[in-house]
Design a protein around this motif. Structure first.
Motif, short mmCIF file in Angstrom:
data_model
loop_
_atom_site.label_atom_id
_atom_site.label_comp_id
_atom_site.label_asym_id
_atom_site.label_seq_id
_atom_site.Cartn_x
_atom_site.Cartn_y
_atom_site.Cartn_z
N GLY A 1 1.39 -4.34 4.44
CA GLY A 1 0.15 -5.07 4.65
C GLY A 1 0.25 -6.02 5.82
O GLY A 1 -0.70 -6.73 6.13
N THR B 1 -2.21 -1.75 11.18
CA THR B 1 -2.45 -0.75 10.14
C THR B 1 -1.82 0.56 10.59
O THR B 1 -2.06 1.01 11.71
CB THR B 1 -3.95 -0.55 9.91
N GLN C 1 -12.42 6.43 2.79
CA GLN C 1 -11.76 5.91 1.59
C GLN C 1 -11.50 4.41 1.76
O GLN C 1 -11.11 3.97 2.83
CB GLN C 1 -10.44 6.65 1.34
N TRP D 1 3.28 0.69 3.19
CA TRP D 1 2.98 -0.34 4.19
C TRP D 1 2.94 -1.67 3.48
O TRP D 1 2.36 -1.80 2.40
CB TRP D 1 1.65 -0.03 4.88
N LEU E 1 -2.93 5.28 7.18
CA LEU E 1 -3.94 4.51 6.45
C LEU E 1 -5.22 4.40 7.27
O LEU E 1 -6.33 4.53 6.72
CB LEU E 1 -3.40 3.12 6.09
N ALA E 2 -5.09 4.21 8.57
CA ALA E 2 -6.28 4.12 9.42
C ALA E 2 -7.08 5.42 9.37
O ALA E 2 -8.32 5.39 9.33
CB ALA E 2 -5.86 3.81 10.85
N LYS F 1 -9.56 0.90 1.60
CA LYS F 1 -8.16 0.52 1.71
C LYS F 1 -7.60 0.10 0.36
O LYS F 1 -6.44 0.37 0.04
CB LYS F 1 -8.01 -0.62 2.73
N GLU F 2 -8.43 -0.53 -0.46
CA GLU F 2 -8.00 -1.03 -1.76
C GLU F 2 -7.56 0.10 -2.70
O GLU F 2 -6.81 -0.13 -3.64
CB GLU F 2 -9.11 -1.83 -2.43
N TYR G 1 0.85 -1.19 0.00
CA TYR G 1 0.00 0.00 0.00
C TYR G 1 0.88 1.24 0.00
O TYR G 1 1.95 1.26 0.59
CB TYR G 1 -0.89 0.03 1.25
N ILE H 1 -8.91 5.55 5.99
CA ILE H 1 -10.02 4.60 5.96
C ILE H 1 -11.17 5.14 6.82
O ILE H 1 -12.33 5.05 6.42
CB ILE H 1 -9.57 3.21 6.47
#
Length: 121
Positions: A92, A96, A108, A90, A100-101, A110-111, A82, A104
Protein backbone atom coordinates in the motif's frame (compact mmCIF):
# COMPACT_ATOMS: atom_id res chain seq x y z
CA UNK A 1 32.33 67.55 -16.83
CA UNK A 2 29.58 65.51 -15.30
CA UNK A 3 29.97 63.69 -12.05
CA UNK A 4 29.48 60.33 -13.75
CA UNK A 5 32.38 60.87 -16.14
CA UNK A 6 34.59 62.04 -13.25
CA UNK A 7 33.71 58.95 -11.24
CA UNK A 8 34.35 56.64 -14.18
CA UNK A 9 37.80 58.15 -14.76
CA UNK A 10 38.61 57.81 -11.04
CA UNK A 11 37.49 54.17 -11.13
CA UNK A 12 39.73 53.55 -14.15
CA UNK A 13 42.75 55.15 -12.42
CA UNK A 14 42.13 53.18 -9.21
CA UNK A 15 41.80 49.91 -11.14
CA UNK A 16 45.14 50.58 -12.83
CA UNK A 17 46.73 51.34 -9.46
CA UNK A 18 45.27 48.16 -7.96
CA UNK A 19 46.57 46.12 -10.90
CA UNK A 20 50.07 47.59 -10.51
CA UNK A 21 50.10 46.91 -6.75
CA UNK A 22 48.88 43.35 -7.31
CA UNK A 23 51.60 42.61 -9.84
CA UNK A 24 54.27 44.08 -7.52
CA UNK A 25 53.05 42.09 -4.50
CA UNK A 26 52.38 38.86 -6.41
CA UNK A 27 55.90 37.40 -6.25
CA UNK A 28 56.28 38.33 -2.58
CA UNK A 29 52.96 36.72 -1.72
CA UNK A 30 53.78 33.54 -3.63
CA UNK A 31 57.11 33.33 -1.81
CA UNK A 32 55.39 33.75 1.58
CA UNK A 33 52.87 31.03 0.72
CA UNK A 34 55.64 28.67 -0.36
CA UNK A 35 57.50 29.26 2.91
CA UNK A 36 54.35 28.56 4.94
CA UNK A 37 53.62 25.42 2.93
CA UNK A 38 57.14 24.20 3.54
CA UNK A 39 56.97 24.98 7.26
CA UNK A 40 53.69 23.10 7.72
CA UNK A 41 54.35 20.33 5.21
CA UNK A 42 51.41 21.35 3.02
CA UNK A 43 51.36 20.11 -0.57
CA UNK A 44 49.39 21.28 -3.58
CA UNK A 45 47.44 18.05 -3.30
CA UNK A 46 46.40 19.01 0.24
CA UNK A 47 45.11 22.34 -1.03
CA UNK A 48 43.15 20.75 -3.85
CA UNK A 49 41.58 18.20 -1.51
CA UNK A 50 40.19 20.71 0.96
CA UNK A 51 39.68 23.83 -1.20
CA UNK A 52 37.83 25.83 1.47
CA UNK A 53 38.46 24.82 5.06
CA UNK A 54 36.53 26.30 7.97
CA UNK A 55 37.29 25.94 11.64
CA UNK A 56 39.11 27.49 14.55
CA UNK A 57 42.89 27.50 14.86
CA UNK A 58 44.26 24.28 16.27
CA UNK A 59 41.19 22.26 15.37
CA UNK A 60 40.59 20.30 12.20
CA UNK A 61 38.22 22.15 9.89
CA UNK A 62 35.30 21.06 7.85
CA UNK A 63 35.24 21.04 4.08
CA UNK A 64 32.88 23.73 2.85
CA UNK A 65 29.65 22.29 1.49
CA UNK A 66 30.16 18.91 3.12
CA UNK A 67 27.05 17.45 4.68
CA UNK A 68 27.15 15.53 7.95
CA UNK A 69 26.94 11.77 7.58
CA UNK A 70 23.38 10.49 7.80
CA UNK A 71 22.56 7.76 10.24
CA UNK A 72 21.05 4.91 8.28
CA UNK A 73 17.84 3.56 9.69
CA UNK A 74 17.35 -0.16 9.65
CA UNK A 75 14.72 -0.99 7.07
CA UNK A 76 11.94 -3.24 8.18
CA UNK A 77 9.63 -5.15 5.89
CA UNK A 78 6.09 -3.85 5.75
CA UNK A 79 3.28 -6.37 5.81
CA UNK A 80 1.29 -6.78 2.61
CA UNK A 81 -2.02 -4.92 2.57
CA UNK A 82 -3.30 -5.97 -0.85
CA UNK A 83 -3.19 -9.34 -2.62
CA UNK A 84 -3.88 -9.99 -6.28
CA UNK A 85 -5.58 -12.98 -7.91
CA UNK A 86 -2.22 -14.48 -8.92
CA UNK A 87 -0.67 -14.11 -5.46
CA UNK A 88 0.94 -10.69 -6.04
CA UNK A 89 1.14 -8.52 -2.94
CA UNK A 90 1.52 -4.83 -2.23
CA UNK A 91 2.06 -3.01 1.06
CA UNK A 92 0.00 0.00 0.00
CA UNK A 93 3.09 2.22 -0.01
CA UNK A 94 4.68 3.81 -3.04
CA UNK A 95 3.38 3.61 -6.57
CA UNK A 96 0.46 1.34 -7.31
CA UNK A 97 1.81 -1.82 -8.97
CA UNK A 98 0.82 -2.54 -12.55
CA UNK A 99 -1.21 -5.62 -11.68
CA UNK A 100 -3.43 -3.59 -9.33
CA UNK A 101 -3.64 -0.56 -11.62
CA UNK A 102 -4.80 -2.83 -14.45
CA UNK A 103 -7.50 -4.42 -12.28
CA UNK A 104 -8.71 -1.03 -11.03
CA UNK A 105 -8.81 0.27 -14.61
CA UNK A 106 -10.92 -2.78 -15.45
CA UNK A 107 -13.57 -1.58 -13.01
CA UNK A 108 -12.74 -3.53 -9.85
CA UNK A 109 -12.48 -1.56 -6.58
CA UNK A 110 -9.10 -1.50 -4.88
CA UNK A 111 -10.74 -2.45 -1.58
CA UNK A 112 -11.70 -5.83 -3.01
CA UNK A 113 -8.01 -6.82 -2.91
CA UNK A 114 -7.48 -5.93 0.77
CA UNK A 115 -6.01 -8.74 2.85
CA UNK A 116 -8.48 -9.37 5.67
CA UNK A 117 -7.00 -12.39 7.46
CA UNK A 118 -4.22 -11.95 9.98
CA UNK A 119 -0.75 -12.91 8.69
CA UNK A 120 0.54 -16.23 9.96
CA UNK A 121 3.75 -16.15 12.03
Amino acid sequence: MSKLIDLQSQIEKLQKQASEIRSKEFNTTVSEIQQLMSAYGITVKDLQATKAVKGKAGRPGKVAGAKPAKVKKEKTAVAAKYKGPNGETWSGRGLTPKWLATLIAGGQPKESFLITEAPQA
